[in-house]
Design a protein around this motif. Structure first.
Motif, PDB file in Angstrom:
ATOM      1  N   LEU A  93      37.679   6.960  -0.608  1.00  0.00           N
ATOM      2  CA  LEU A  93      37.489   7.042   0.600  1.00  0.00           C
ATOM      3  C   LEU A  93      37.112   5.598   1.267  1.00  0.00           C
ATOM      4  O   LEU A  93      36.689   5.016   0.327  1.00  0.00           O
ATOM      5  CB  LEU A  93      36.546   8.210   0.779  1.00  0.00           C
ATOM      6  CG  LEU A  93      36.824   9.600   0.318  1.00  0.00           C
ATOM      7  CD1 LEU A  93      35.267  10.378   0.140  1.00  0.00           C
ATOM      8  CD2 LEU A  93      37.696  10.180   0.890  1.00  0.00           C
ATOM      9  N   THR A  94      37.334   5.588   2.571  1.00  0.00           N
ATOM     10  CA  THR A  94      37.276   4.429   3.363  1.00  0.00           C
ATOM     11  C   THR A  94      36.742   4.706   4.596  1.00  0.00           C
ATOM     12  O   THR A  94      36.972   5.788   4.981  1.00  0.00           O
ATOM     13  CB  THR A  94      38.129   3.393   3.082  1.00  0.00           C
ATOM     14  OG1 THR A  94      39.065   3.713   4.334  1.00  0.00           O
ATOM     15  CG2 THR A  94      38.912   2.893   1.883  1.00  0.00           C
ATOM     16  N   ALA A  95      36.043   3.731   5.274  1.00  0.00           N
ATOM     17  CA  ALA A  95      35.355   3.901   6.571  1.00  0.00           C
ATOM     18  C   ALA A  95      36.508   3.188   7.501  1.00  0.00           C
ATOM     19  O   ALA A  95      36.517   3.593   8.851  1.00  0.00           O
ATOM     20  CB  ALA A  95      34.166   3.610   6.830  1.00  0.00           C
ATOM     21  N   LEU A  96      36.714   1.890   7.177  1.00  0.00           N
ATOM     22  CA  LEU A  96      37.638   1.073   8.074  1.00  0.00           C
ATOM     23  C   LEU A  96      39.239   0.823   7.635  1.00  0.00           C
ATOM     24  O   LEU A  96      39.431   0.918   6.453  1.00  0.00           O
ATOM     25  CB  LEU A  96      36.949  -0.325   8.206  1.00  0.00           C
ATOM     26  CG  LEU A  96      35.343  -0.364   8.490  1.00  0.00           C
ATOM     27  CD1 LEU A  96      34.901  -1.860   8.213  1.00  0.00           C
ATOM     28  CD2 LEU A  96      35.240   0.084   9.938  1.00  0.00           C
ATOM     29  N   PRO A  97      39.795   0.722   8.814  1.00  0.00           N
ATOM     30  CA  PRO A  97      41.342   0.376   8.449  1.00  0.00           C
ATOM     31  C   PRO A  97      41.699  -0.798   7.394  1.00  0.00           C
ATOM     32  O   PRO A  97      42.406  -0.606   6.608  1.00  0.00           O
ATOM     33  CB  PRO A  97      41.835  -0.040   9.824  1.00  0.00           C
ATOM     34  CG  PRO A  97      40.811   0.596  10.860  1.00  0.00           C
ATOM     35  CD  PRO A  97      39.540   0.482  10.195  1.00  0.00           C
ATOM     36  N   LEU A  98      40.864  -1.814   7.462  1.00  0.00           N
ATOM     37  CA  LEU A  98      41.134  -3.185   6.610  1.00  0.00           C
ATOM     38  C   LEU A  98      40.647  -2.420   4.967  1.00  0.00           C
ATOM     39  O   LEU A  98      41.351  -2.887   4.008  1.00  0.00           O
ATOM     40  CB  LEU A  98      40.440  -4.247   6.950  1.00  0.00           C
ATOM     41  CG  LEU A  98      38.849  -4.338   6.928  1.00  0.00           C
ATOM     42  CD1 LEU A  98      38.292  -4.559   5.716  1.00  0.00           C
ATOM     43  CD2 LEU A  98      38.540  -5.206   8.177  1.00  0.00           C
ATOM     44  N   ASP A 134      29.237 -10.065   4.157  1.00  0.00           N
ATOM     45  CA  ASP A 134      28.352 -11.022   4.814  1.00  0.00           C
ATOM     46  C   ASP A 134      26.912 -10.858   4.139  1.00  0.00           C
ATOM     47  O   ASP A 134      26.867 -10.161   3.374  1.00  0.00           O
ATOM     48  CB  ASP A 134      28.215 -10.583   6.158  1.00  0.00           C
ATOM     49  CG  ASP A 134      27.883  -9.247   6.421  1.00  0.00           C
ATOM     50  OD1 ASP A 134      26.529  -8.801   6.405  1.00  0.00           O
ATOM     51  OD2 ASP A 134      28.582  -8.188   6.488  1.00  0.00           O
ATOM     52  N   ARG A 135      25.796 -11.579   4.662  1.00  0.00           N
ATOM     53  CA  ARG A 135      24.665 -11.727   3.895  1.00  0.00           C
ATOM     54  C   ARG A 135      23.698 -10.788   5.011  1.00  0.00           C
ATOM     55  O   ARG A 135      22.422 -11.072   4.506  1.00  0.00           O
ATOM     56  CB  ARG A 135      24.097 -12.981   3.658  1.00  0.00           C
ATOM     57  CG  ARG A 135      24.913 -13.867   2.824  1.00  0.00           C
ATOM     58  CD  ARG A 135      24.334 -15.150   2.661  1.00  0.00           C
ATOM     59  NE  ARG A 135      25.370 -15.781   1.393  1.00  0.00           N
ATOM     60  CZ  ARG A 135      24.926 -15.597   0.095  1.00  0.00           C
ATOM     61  NH1 ARG A 135      23.871 -14.751  -0.320  1.00  0.00           N
ATOM     62  NH2 ARG A 135      25.355 -16.484  -0.983  1.00  0.00           N
ATOM     63  N   ALA A 136      24.099  -9.926   5.815  1.00  0.00           N
ATOM     64  CA  ALA A 136      23.160  -9.049   6.530  1.00  0.00           C
ATOM     65  C   ALA A 136      22.232  -9.918   7.340  1.00  0.00           C
ATOM     66  O   ALA A 136      21.146  -9.673   7.415  1.00  0.00           O
ATOM     67  CB  ALA A 136      22.668  -7.997   5.613  1.00  0.00           C
ATOM     68  N   ALA A 173      35.824 -15.434   9.863  1.00  0.00           N
ATOM     69  CA  ALA A 173      36.802 -16.335   8.906  1.00  0.00           C
ATOM     70  C   ALA A 173      37.418 -15.458   7.911  1.00  0.00           C
ATOM     71  O   ALA A 173      37.844 -15.945   6.783  1.00  0.00           O
ATOM     72  CB  ALA A 173      35.426 -17.076   8.209  1.00  0.00           C
ATOM     73  N   GLY A 174      37.501 -14.125   8.116  1.00  0.00           N
ATOM     74  CA  GLY A 174      38.216 -13.342   7.136  1.00  0.00           C
ATOM     75  C   GLY A 174      37.616 -12.785   6.035  1.00  0.00           C
ATOM     76  O   GLY A 174      38.072 -12.226   5.155  1.00  0.00           O
ATOM     77  N   SER A 175      35.864 -12.858   5.928  1.00  0.00           N
ATOM     78  CA  SER A 175      35.213 -12.303   4.907  1.00  0.00           C
ATOM     79  C   SER A 175      35.442 -10.815   4.682  1.00  0.00           C
ATOM     80  O   SER A 175      35.544 -10.485   3.278  1.00  0.00           O
ATOM     81  CB  SER A 175      33.917 -12.675   5.123  1.00  0.00           C
ATOM     82  OG  SER A 175      33.348 -11.953   6.085  1.00  0.00           O
ATOM     83  N   GLN A 176      35.691  -9.629   5.698  1.00  0.00           N
ATOM     84  CA  GLN A 176      36.092  -8.694   5.287  1.00  0.00           C
ATOM     85  C   GLN A 176      37.170  -8.378   4.577  1.00  0.00           C
ATOM     86  O   GLN A 176      37.149  -7.513   3.634  1.00  0.00           O
ATOM     87  CB  GLN A 176      35.924  -7.836   6.745  1.00  0.00           C
ATOM     88  CG  GLN A 176      34.548  -7.670   7.345  1.00  0.00           C
ATOM     89  CD  GLN A 176      34.562  -6.515   8.580  1.00  0.00           C
ATOM     90  OE1 GLN A 176      35.330  -6.376   9.391  1.00  0.00           O
ATOM     91  NE2 GLN A 176      33.231  -6.225   8.804  1.00  0.00           N
ATOM     92  N   GLU A 177      38.328  -9.063   5.031  1.00  0.00           N
ATOM     93  CA  GLU A 177      39.477  -8.753   4.366  1.00  0.00           C
ATOM     94  C   GLU A 177      39.526  -9.047   2.935  1.00  0.00           C
ATOM     95  O   GLU A 177      39.919  -8.374   1.832  1.00  0.00           O
ATOM     96  CB  GLU A 177      40.644  -9.421   4.976  1.00  0.00           C
ATOM     97  CG  GLU A 177      41.036  -9.021   6.260  1.00  0.00           C
ATOM     98  CD  GLU A 177      40.028  -9.450   7.290  1.00  0.00           C
ATOM     99  OE1 GLU A 177      39.263 -10.037   7.252  1.00  0.00           O
ATOM    100  OE2 GLU A 177      40.588  -8.984   8.726  1.00  0.00           O
ATOM    101  N   LEU A 178      38.798 -10.312   2.397  1.00  0.00           N
ATOM    102  CA  LEU A 178      38.523 -10.561   0.983  1.00  0.00           C
ATOM    103  C   LEU A 178      37.615  -9.445   0.320  1.00  0.00           C
ATOM    104  O   LEU A 178      37.895  -9.382  -0.927  1.00  0.00           O
ATOM    105  CB  LEU A 178      37.775 -12.254   0.851  1.00  0.00           C
ATOM    106  CG  LEU A 178      37.228 -12.450  -0.229  1.00  0.00           C
ATOM    107  CD1 LEU A 178      38.166 -12.638  -1.150  1.00  0.00           C
ATOM    108  CD2 LEU A 178      36.437 -13.807   0.038  1.00  0.00           C
ATOM    109  N   ALA A 179      36.493  -9.271   1.033  1.00  0.00           N
ATOM    110  CA  ALA A 179      35.576  -8.280   0.433  1.00  0.00           C
ATOM    111  C   ALA A 179      36.376  -7.112  -0.165  1.00  0.00           C
ATOM    112  O   ALA A 179      36.055  -6.459  -0.943  1.00  0.00           O
ATOM    113  CB  ALA A 179      34.556  -7.891   1.063  1.00  0.00           C
TER     114      ALA A 179
END
Length: 290
Positions: free
Chosen positions: A13-18, A207-209, A219-225
């Motif tokens: 399961l996921t929450a986001l499209p990416l 991210d570091r919250a 900067a594309g951190s979500q795609e990397l994560a």
């Protein structure tokens, strides 16, 4: 007539499209299924394994995750449930692109407000021991992944201020948590209440919250994560053997479990007749009540 075997299913399961896209890239021969209430999943094969993977994008929030996870469990009858995606780091040594595997999941909003202040009433569910062990083994062979095995905090909040009241609340009451996200506890509770299924939350750090969240996301951190979390999830499934379906598949890294008498046991709808002597017809009966 032989009894047809059903392919073992894992629900991811996921929450986001990416997050969904990162997982979808690993699933072959996909087909879309629609629940009578409209929830959609794609099912397909995880190459090199006997797993059928059902992936779903549920949207954000723990309550939504709990309700829809329950719906999908009752529909698909999976052997295991994962919630996979991105999260904010709560530790200085957990950086962007790292992965946190949830040894347990905290609900951070439970408590009682009194004249003396807010009294926390922690709620936590452990991650599956079997899946956690598979994850610990799997990440040893992933040189590009830096993994941490720590509790994960779930709250209905996007944390972008490390000096906020909620950040102080986390440091004071959940100081061993490695990451904060929004859905894990909902999925974990659904799995626990619906047959105590194996469940695990896996989060890549985007991210570091803190106040740098927007810049990190840009900067594309979500795609990397998301990519890193998906890679760990797939590696876990290559380690973790299904309990039922075919007796022992050739793709498994684990053999049959040994009994104390030197024999072997097999899960699923199979009877081990090896070593026995039989006279006449042997009849097996399926229990439809399961």
């Amino acid at each position: 007539m032989s009894v047809p075997e059903t392919q073992p299913t894992v629900l991811v399961l996921t929450a986001l499209p990416l997050e969904y896209a990162a997982l979808r890239a690993h699933v072959e021969k996909r087909q879309e299924l629609v629940h009578p209430e409209g929830t959609r999943v794609e099912t397909g094969q995880l190459a090199g394994t006997s797993w059928q993977v059902a992936i779903a994008e549920l949207g954000m929030g723990a309550e939504r995750a709990a309700a829809l996870t329950t719906q999908l469990i009752n529909w698909l009858h999976p052997e295991a449930v994962f919630f996979v995606g991105v999260a904010g780091s709560l530790k200085d040594d957990i950086g962007i692109g790292d992965v946190v595997v949830g040894t347990q999941v905290y609900e951070i909003h439970g408590g009682k407000q009194t004249p003396e202040g807010f009294l926390v009433r922690p709620k936590a569910l452990p991650g599956s021991h079997a899946l956690e062990q598979a994850a610990r083994s799997a990440v040893r062979d992933l040189p590009d992944v830096r993994a941490h095995f720590l509790p994960i905090a779930t709250g209905d909040v996007v944390l972008a201020d490390s000096e906020s009241d909620i950040a102080r609340h986390l440091r004071r009451n959940y100081n061993d948590a490695g990451a904060i996200e929004m859905e894990g506890s909902g999925a974990a509770h659904a799995a626990h209440l619906n047959g105590q299924l194996n469940a695990l939350v896996i989060r890549g750090i985007s991210d570091r919250a803190d106040a740098g969240k927007r810049a990190a996301d840009a900067a594309g951190s979500q795609e990397l994560a998301a990519k890193q979390a998906a890679a760990v999830t797939v590696a876990v499934l290559r380690k973790h053997r299904p309990r039922k379906g075919s007796p022992v598949s050739s793709d498994s890294e684990e053999g049959p479990q040994q009994r104390g008498d030197g024999g072997a046991t097999y899960g699923g709808d199979h009877i081990d007749f090896r070593g026995g002597t039989f006279h006449g017809t042997v009849i097996g009966k399926s229990d439809e009540r399961r």
